[in-house]
Design a protein around this motif. Structure first.
Motif, PDB file in Angstrom:
ATOM      1  N   PHE A  48       0.776  -1.182   0.028  1.00  0.00           N
ATOM      2  CA  PHE A  48      -0.067   0.144  -0.048  1.00  0.00           C
ATOM      3  C   PHE A  48       0.824   1.429  -0.074  1.00  0.00           C
ATOM      4  O   PHE A  48       0.416   2.310  -0.026  1.00  0.00           O
ATOM      5  CB  PHE A  48      -0.927   0.035   1.322  1.00  0.00           C
ATOM      6  CG  PHE A  48      -2.190  -0.937   1.169  1.00  0.00           C
ATOM      7  CD1 PHE A  48      -3.038  -0.561   0.435  1.00  0.00           C
ATOM      8  CD2 PHE A  48      -2.314  -2.135   1.575  1.00  0.00           C
ATOM      9  CE1 PHE A  48      -4.451  -1.330   0.059  1.00  0.00           C
ATOM     10  CE2 PHE A  48      -3.391  -3.059   1.531  1.00  0.00           C
ATOM     11  CZ  PHE A  48      -4.336  -2.847   1.041  1.00  0.00           C
ATOM     12  N   CYS A  49       2.274   1.108   0.171  1.00  0.00           N
ATOM     13  CA  CYS A  49       3.162   2.469   0.376  1.00  0.00           C
ATOM     14  C   CYS A  49       3.399   2.769  -1.062  1.00  0.00           C
ATOM     15  O   CYS A  49       4.068   2.084  -1.950  1.00  0.00           O
ATOM     16  CB  CYS A  49       4.278   1.902   0.957  1.00  0.00           C
ATOM     17  SG  CYS A  49       5.755   3.046   0.802  1.00  0.00           S
ATOM     18  N   SER A  50       3.233   4.098  -1.569  1.00  0.00           N
ATOM     19  CA  SER A  50       3.258   4.503  -2.766  1.00  0.00           C
ATOM     20  C   SER A  50       4.823   4.624  -3.045  1.00  0.00           C
ATOM     21  O   SER A  50       5.550   4.561  -4.159  1.00  0.00           O
ATOM     22  CB  SER A  50       2.756   5.806  -2.980  1.00  0.00           C
ATOM     23  OG  SER A  50       3.252   6.918  -2.156  1.00  0.00           O
ATOM     24  N   HIS A  51       5.616   5.177  -1.905  1.00  0.00           N
ATOM     25  CA  HIS A  51       7.144   5.057  -2.201  1.00  0.00           C
ATOM     26  C   HIS A  51       7.720   3.753  -2.412  1.00  0.00           C
ATOM     27  O   HIS A  51       8.654   3.607  -3.160  1.00  0.00           O
ATOM     28  CB  HIS A  51       7.687   5.772  -0.886  1.00  0.00           C
ATOM     29  CG  HIS A  51       7.563   6.985  -0.881  1.00  0.00           C
ATOM     30  ND1 HIS A  51       7.700   8.004  -1.703  1.00  0.00           N
ATOM     31  CD2 HIS A  51       6.803   7.921   0.242  1.00  0.00           C
ATOM     32  CE1 HIS A  51       7.303   9.292  -1.559  1.00  0.00           C
ATOM     33  NE2 HIS A  51       6.639   9.168  -0.308  1.00  0.00           N
ATOM     34  N   CYS A  52       7.255   2.590  -1.750  1.00  0.00           N
ATOM     35  CA  CYS A  52       7.578   1.337  -1.910  1.00  0.00           C
ATOM     36  C   CYS A  52       7.370   0.795  -3.463  1.00  0.00           C
ATOM     37  O   CYS A  52       8.220   0.331  -3.929  1.00  0.00           O
ATOM     38  CB  CYS A  52       7.009   0.389  -0.976  1.00  0.00           C
ATOM     39  SG  CYS A  52       7.169   0.658   0.654  1.00  0.00           S
ATOM     40  N   TYR A  53       6.089   1.388  -3.892  1.00  0.00           N
ATOM     41  CA  TYR A  53       5.834   1.035  -5.320  1.00  0.00           C
ATOM     42  C   TYR A  53       6.953   1.770  -6.223  1.00  0.00           C
ATOM     43  O   TYR A  53       7.326   0.935  -7.330  1.00  0.00           O
ATOM     44  CB  TYR A  53       4.208   1.374  -5.440  1.00  0.00           C
ATOM     45  CG  TYR A  53       4.053   1.291  -6.978  1.00  0.00           C
ATOM     46  CD1 TYR A  53       3.324   0.158  -7.370  1.00  0.00           C
ATOM     47  CD2 TYR A  53       4.234   2.247  -8.080  1.00  0.00           C
ATOM     48  CE1 TYR A  53       2.909  -0.035  -8.655  1.00  0.00           C
ATOM     49  CE2 TYR A  53       3.813   1.992  -9.438  1.00  0.00           C
ATOM     50  CZ  TYR A  53       3.157   0.837  -9.493  1.00  0.00           C
ATOM     51  OH  TYR A  53       2.777   0.548 -10.709  1.00  0.00           O
ATOM     52  N   ASP A  54       7.121   2.810  -5.886  1.00  0.00           N
ATOM     53  CA  ASP A  54       8.350   3.587  -7.001  1.00  0.00           C
ATOM     54  C   ASP A  54       9.584   2.937  -6.805  1.00  0.00           C
ATOM     55  O   ASP A  54       9.987   2.509  -7.778  1.00  0.00           O
ATOM     56  CB  ASP A  54       8.239   4.964  -6.337  1.00  0.00           C
ATOM     57  CG  ASP A  54       7.349   5.844  -6.899  1.00  0.00           C
ATOM     58  OD1 ASP A  54       6.242   5.282  -7.487  1.00  0.00           O
ATOM     59  OD2 ASP A  54       6.917   6.903  -6.048  1.00  0.00           O
ATOM     60  N   ASP A 113       1.124  -4.079  -8.617  1.00  0.00           N
ATOM     61  CA  ASP A 113       0.002  -3.363  -9.693  1.00  0.00           C
ATOM     62  C   ASP A 113      -1.384  -3.500  -9.330  1.00  0.00           C
ATOM     63  O   ASP A 113      -2.259  -2.653  -9.503  1.00  0.00           O
ATOM     64  CB  ASP A 113       0.599  -4.170 -11.044  1.00  0.00           C
ATOM     65  CG  ASP A 113       1.990  -3.536 -11.630  1.00  0.00           C
ATOM     66  OD1 ASP A 113       2.408  -2.406 -10.993  1.00  0.00           O
ATOM     67  OD2 ASP A 113       2.199  -4.089 -12.646  1.00  0.00           O
ATOM     68  N   GLN A 116      -1.844  -0.913  -6.572  1.00  0.00           N
ATOM     69  CA  GLN A 116      -1.845   0.436  -6.758  1.00  0.00           C
ATOM     70  C   GLN A 116      -2.143   0.963  -8.052  1.00  0.00           C
ATOM     71  O   GLN A 116      -2.219   2.196  -8.247  1.00  0.00           O
ATOM     72  CB  GLN A 116      -0.392   0.998  -6.279  1.00  0.00           C
ATOM     73  CG  GLN A 116      -0.240   0.736  -4.873  1.00  0.00           C
ATOM     74  CD  GLN A 116       1.071   1.449  -4.331  1.00  0.00           C
ATOM     75  OE1 GLN A 116       1.206   2.679  -4.755  1.00  0.00           O
ATOM     76  NE2 GLN A 116       1.754   1.171  -3.404  1.00  0.00           N
ATOM     77  N   LYS A 117      -2.061   0.231  -9.182  1.00  0.00           N
ATOM     78  CA  LYS A 117      -2.079   0.794 -10.486  1.00  0.00           C
ATOM     79  C   LYS A 117      -3.641   0.000 -11.097  1.00  0.00           C
ATOM     80  O   LYS A 117      -4.391   0.797 -11.446  1.00  0.00           O
ATOM     81  CB  LYS A 117      -1.173   0.063 -11.303  1.00  0.00           C
ATOM     82  CG  LYS A 117      -1.128   0.274 -12.597  1.00  0.00           C
ATOM     83  CD  LYS A 117      -0.097  -0.397 -13.395  1.00  0.00           C
ATOM     84  CE  LYS A 117      -0.064   0.184 -14.942  1.00  0.00           C
ATOM     85  NZ  LYS A 117       0.942  -0.499 -15.593  1.00  0.00           N
ATOM     86  N   LYS A 119      -5.862  -1.742  -9.536  1.00  0.00           N
ATOM     87  CA  LYS A 119      -7.030  -1.711  -8.524  1.00  0.00           C
ATOM     88  C   LYS A 119      -7.874  -3.094  -8.561  1.00  0.00           C
ATOM     89  O   LYS A 119      -8.985  -2.961  -8.236  1.00  0.00           O
ATOM     90  CB  LYS A 119      -7.633  -0.631  -8.578  1.00  0.00           C
ATOM     91  CG  LYS A 119      -7.040   0.780  -8.692  1.00  0.00           C
ATOM     92  CD  LYS A 119      -6.375   0.892  -7.276  1.00  0.00           C
ATOM     93  CE  LYS A 119      -5.901   2.439  -7.670  1.00  0.00           C
ATOM     94  NZ  LYS A 119      -5.048   2.863  -6.531  1.00  0.00           N
TER      95      LYS A 119
END
Length: 209
Positions: A48-54, A113, A116-117, A119
């Protein structure tokens, strides 16, 4: 084209590990209590972490770190429960299944994905479907792993580690159970410099052991 760029980027880092020094209390913090005597790189993350996704899907920082670690040292990744309400714990459970089956590399991108992408992960059933599609395992085998003692132990292991490090945010990297990287004090002027700092400080702290 992206794959070619990523391979070239990795080559740059392989030959760009410098002897640059980092300062305690600045780019890294020394913990008051050490949790292991073995050389290791431990990352805490959340789907759920956006920075982790990046880190994982955009900048490929995790792959670059892994590809530049000394021989015999692996990047260990633990999932945390405190993001995503009840689904956060379900994802920790699924990540324990991935560790137990040795399929972390196969599921991490589709799950990221899906959360976060695309859904298309919103409960345990949709998560299971994505997991099975990514790995090719059967539904029965997934259920057996899900309910196994090994997976229950891995869930507790991840939760216990988060408590030991008094974790409050992700992504968080700990080196040798003794040092925590201070993300905010690394060079963020360019993506290249930021990734380079990550690779260099991790190797610096491993040798510091």
């Amino acid at each position: 084209m992206k794959k070619i760029w990523f391979l070239l980027l990795n080559l740059i880092f392989i030959f760009n590990i410098s002897a640059e020094q980092f300062d305690e209390g600045n780019q890294y913090i020394t913990l008051s209590k050490r949790t292991t005597i073995e050389p290791q790189v431990l990352e805490f993350f959340s789907f759920f972490c956006s920075h982790c996704y990046d880190f994982e899907r955009i900048y490929h920082i995790n792959d670059t770190i892994q590809n530049n670690l000394p021989i015999g040292i692996k990047l260990i990744k633990y999932h945390v429960d405190f993001l995503g309400s009840d689904l956060g714990h379900t994802l920790t459970h699924a990540w324990a299944v991935a560790i137990a089956l040795g399929v972390e590399d196969k599921v991490i991108a589709p799950i990221f994905d899906g959360i976060q992408k695309d859904k298309n992960i919103f409960d345990s059933i949709s998560l299971k479907n994505i997991f099975i599609k990514a790995t090719g395992i059967s539904s029965k085998y997934y259920d057996l792993a899900w309910n196994s003692f090994v997976v229950r132990s891995l869930i507790l292991q991840q939760q216990k580690a988060a408590l030991q490090f008094d974790l409050h945010g992700v992504p968080a990297f700990f080196i040798n159970g003794k040092y925590m990287i201070n993300n905010s004090r690394l060079d963020t002027s360019t993506m290249h410099n930021f990734i380079n700092d990550y690779v260099n400080i991790i190797n610096f702290l491993i040798k510091k052991n």
